[in-house]
Design an enzyme around this catalytic site. Structure first.
Site, PDB file in Angstrom:
ATOM      1  N   GLY A  10      27.789  49.047  38.489  1.00  0.00           N
ATOM      2  CA  GLY A  10      28.214  49.088  39.926  1.00  0.00           C
ATOM      3  C   GLY A  10      29.599  49.694  39.825  1.00  0.00           C
ATOM      4  N   ASP A 115      29.284  44.314  31.509  1.00  0.00           N
ATOM      5  CA  ASP A 115      28.264  43.780  30.416  1.00  0.00           C
ATOM      6  C   ASP A 115      27.194  44.763  30.156  1.00  0.00           C
ATOM      7  OD1 ASP A 115      27.240  42.399  32.552  1.00  0.00           O
ATOM      8  OD2 ASP A 115      26.366  41.147  31.582  1.00  0.00           O
ATOM      9  N   THR A 137      34.694  45.490  35.972  1.00  0.00           N
ATOM     10  CA  THR A 137      33.791  44.868  36.972  1.00  0.00           C
ATOM     11  C   THR A 137      34.692  44.355  37.818  1.00  0.00           C
ATOM     12  OG1 THR A 137      31.949  42.959  37.505  1.00  0.00           O
ATOM     13  CG2 THR A 137      33.436  42.996  35.211  1.00  0.00           C
ATOM     14  N   ASP A 141      33.790  38.981  34.718  1.00  0.00           N
ATOM     15  CA  ASP A 141      32.974  37.980  33.655  1.00  0.00           C
ATOM     16  C   ASP A 141      32.905  38.263  32.484  1.00  0.00           C
ATOM     17  OD1 ASP A 141      31.345  40.263  34.194  1.00  0.00           O
ATOM     18  OD2 ASP A 141      29.570  39.184  35.157  1.00  0.00           O
TER      19      ASP A 141
HETATM   20  O1  F6P Z   1      28.587  43.425  39.228  1.00  0.00           O
HETATM   21  C1  F6P Z   1      29.212  43.854  40.432  1.00  0.00           C
HETATM   22  C2  F6P Z   1      28.324  43.492  41.587  1.00  0.00           C
HETATM   23  O2  F6P Z   1      28.987  43.800  42.797  1.00  0.00           O
HETATM   24  C3  F6P Z   1      27.861  41.993  41.792  1.00  0.00           C
HETATM   25  O3  F6P Z   1      29.219  41.131  42.169  1.00  0.00           O
HETATM   26  C4  F6P Z   1      26.992  42.124  42.687  1.00  0.00           C
HETATM   27  O4  F6P Z   1      25.951  40.859  42.659  1.00  0.00           O
HETATM   28  C5  F6P Z   1      26.243  43.313  42.317  1.00  0.00           C
HETATM   29  O5  F6P Z   1      27.074  44.249  41.625  1.00  0.00           O
HETATM   30  C6  F6P Z   1      25.470  44.154  43.461  1.00  0.00           C
HETATM   31  O6  F6P Z   1      24.727  45.080  42.823  1.00  0.00           O
HETATM   32  P1  F6P Z   1      24.376  46.527  43.852  1.00  0.00           P
HETATM   33  O7  F6P Z   1      25.327  47.341  43.894  1.00  0.00           O
HETATM   34  O8  F6P Z   1      22.990  46.669  43.251  1.00  0.00           O
HETATM   35  O9  F6P Z   1      24.148  45.785  45.450  1.00  0.00           O
END
Ligand code: F6P
Length: 359
Positions: A10, A115, A137, A141
């Site tokens: 992400g 991660d 991120t 975490d």
């Molecule tokens: O890891 C970053 C994050 O924004 C998390 O906080 C969240 O759970 C996830 O990615 C959402 O991912 P997506 O972009 O698939 O909606």
């Protein structure tokens, strides 16, 4: 030296700042070349998708959110998924990636990721390609660094939302819940909750008891408060219960969490006379301009990644150990998640000031 750089997983505010710092340091300080890989590891499959990075095409991107290279959080070359005739096929495409890295003439791959992407980077390093990691991120975490870039901006965004929710909650005498991201870690909820003066903070690391939550809200009302603010991490769960999962992959892997804000709001409404409202902050936390702290941290990470290459310290991830940027082995960086310590300092301070974690 030709450096390949990709952003995986992400996006997070500050990605462009890292890309810019890597490019400028590589070019101005060392006279090296930088190749940007488009759309994360997907850009290393055949046909490859790349673009030469120069000091010109990385100008003016320091303060811009997103990533000029594109990214995806569904492109693992070790377990690559495609749908053929309605059936999902999972294949190991890592040897194709390694061949393509060689064909592109890359001497080292810089993986800017969380991660998941760093695990893939570590796998690629094991197959013989030098890899450097940069921790990214909004969830914060990753164990091996004090803080990831993107986190502070997400906390700022969530705090600003809380500031706004306070005023409308007070006008209407409501309990307003703000659901924030963070996956299995409660860092965004905890820090924004504290900075934004929340009354209840629910995080994955402290499973909550809904009776304790409503008790806190009722006590506040008795003491004269007209409104209350509850921050709910998307990964929060009731004691003995489950997280709210929005989407799972066919193998059971949790793709998306979300919905716990609504669940808690319904429980509060059922048990009390409070009028509740829920705001799900969502991807607003991932977008937009990085805050100055993240711009600086991302810039330091990018420059440090190039210095690791200069020292041939491959298989390492840049790491912020205040006040210095140092490095740790990638293996160590991905060994476990950094979670909120339920008896940690900030939780204790919060509880000492009357904030409820629902326990
Ligand atoms: O890891 C970053 C994050 O924004 C998390 O906080 C969240 O759970 C996830 O990615 C959402 O991912 P997506 O972009 O698939 O909606």
């Amino acid at each position: 030296m030709r450096i390949g750089v990709l952003s995986g997983g992400g996006d997070a505010p500050g990605l462009n700042a890292v890309i810019r710092a890597i490019t400028k340091t590589a070019i101005f300080k060392y006279g090296w070349e930088v190749t940007g890989i488009i759309d994360g590891f997907e850009g290393l499959l055949t046909p490859t998708k790349t673009r030469q990075l120069t000091s010109w095409n990385t100008r003016g991107i320091l303060f811009i959110g997103g990533t000029i290279l594109g990214t995806t959080n569904r492109g693992n070359p070790f377990a690559h998924k495609t749908v053929v005739a309605g059936r999902e096929i999972v294949e190991d495409m890592s040897s194709m990636v390694i061949n393509n890295i060689k064909e592109l003439g890359l001497d080292v791959l810089v993986v800017i990721g969380g991660d998941g992407s760093l695990k893939i980077g570590s796998g690629i390093q094991k197959l013989g390609v030098p890899v450097i990691g940069v921790p990214k991120t909004i969830d914060n975490d990753l164990m091996a660094t004090h803080v990831t870039f993107g986190f502070q901006t997400a906390v700022d965004t969530a705090t600003e939302a809380l500031d706004k929710l306070h005023t409308t909650a007070e006008s209407h005498q409501r309990v307003i819940l703000l659901e924030v991201m963070g996956r299995y870690a409660g860092w965004i909820a905890l820090e924004a909750g504290m900075a934004g003066s929340a009354d209840v903070i629910l995080i994955p690391e402290i499973p909550f008891n809904i009776d304790k939550v409503t008790e806190k809200l009722l006590d506040r009302k008795k003491a004269g408060s007209k409104s209350s603010i509850v921050v709910v991490a998307e990964g929060a769960k009731p004691a003995g219960g489950e997280m709210a999962v929005r989407e799972k992959a066919s193998d059971g892997y949790v793709l998306r969490l979300g919905g716990m804000g609504e669940i808690v709001a319904n429980e509060i409404s059922r048990r009390t006379s409070f009028e509740t409202r829920v705001t799900v902050l969502g991807h607003v936390q991932r977008g937009g301009s990085p805050c100055p702290f993240d711009r600086l941290l991302a810039t330091r990470y990018g420059a440090a990644a190039v210095e690791l290459i200069a020292q041939k310290k491959f298989g390492e991830m840049v790491s912020y150990q205040p006040p210095l940027i140092t490095s740790v082995p990638l293996e160590q960086a991905i060994s476990c998640l950094k979670l909120v310590e339920p008896e940690g300092e900030l939780v204790k301070i919060a509880e000492g000031m009357g904030v409820s974690f629902g326990r």
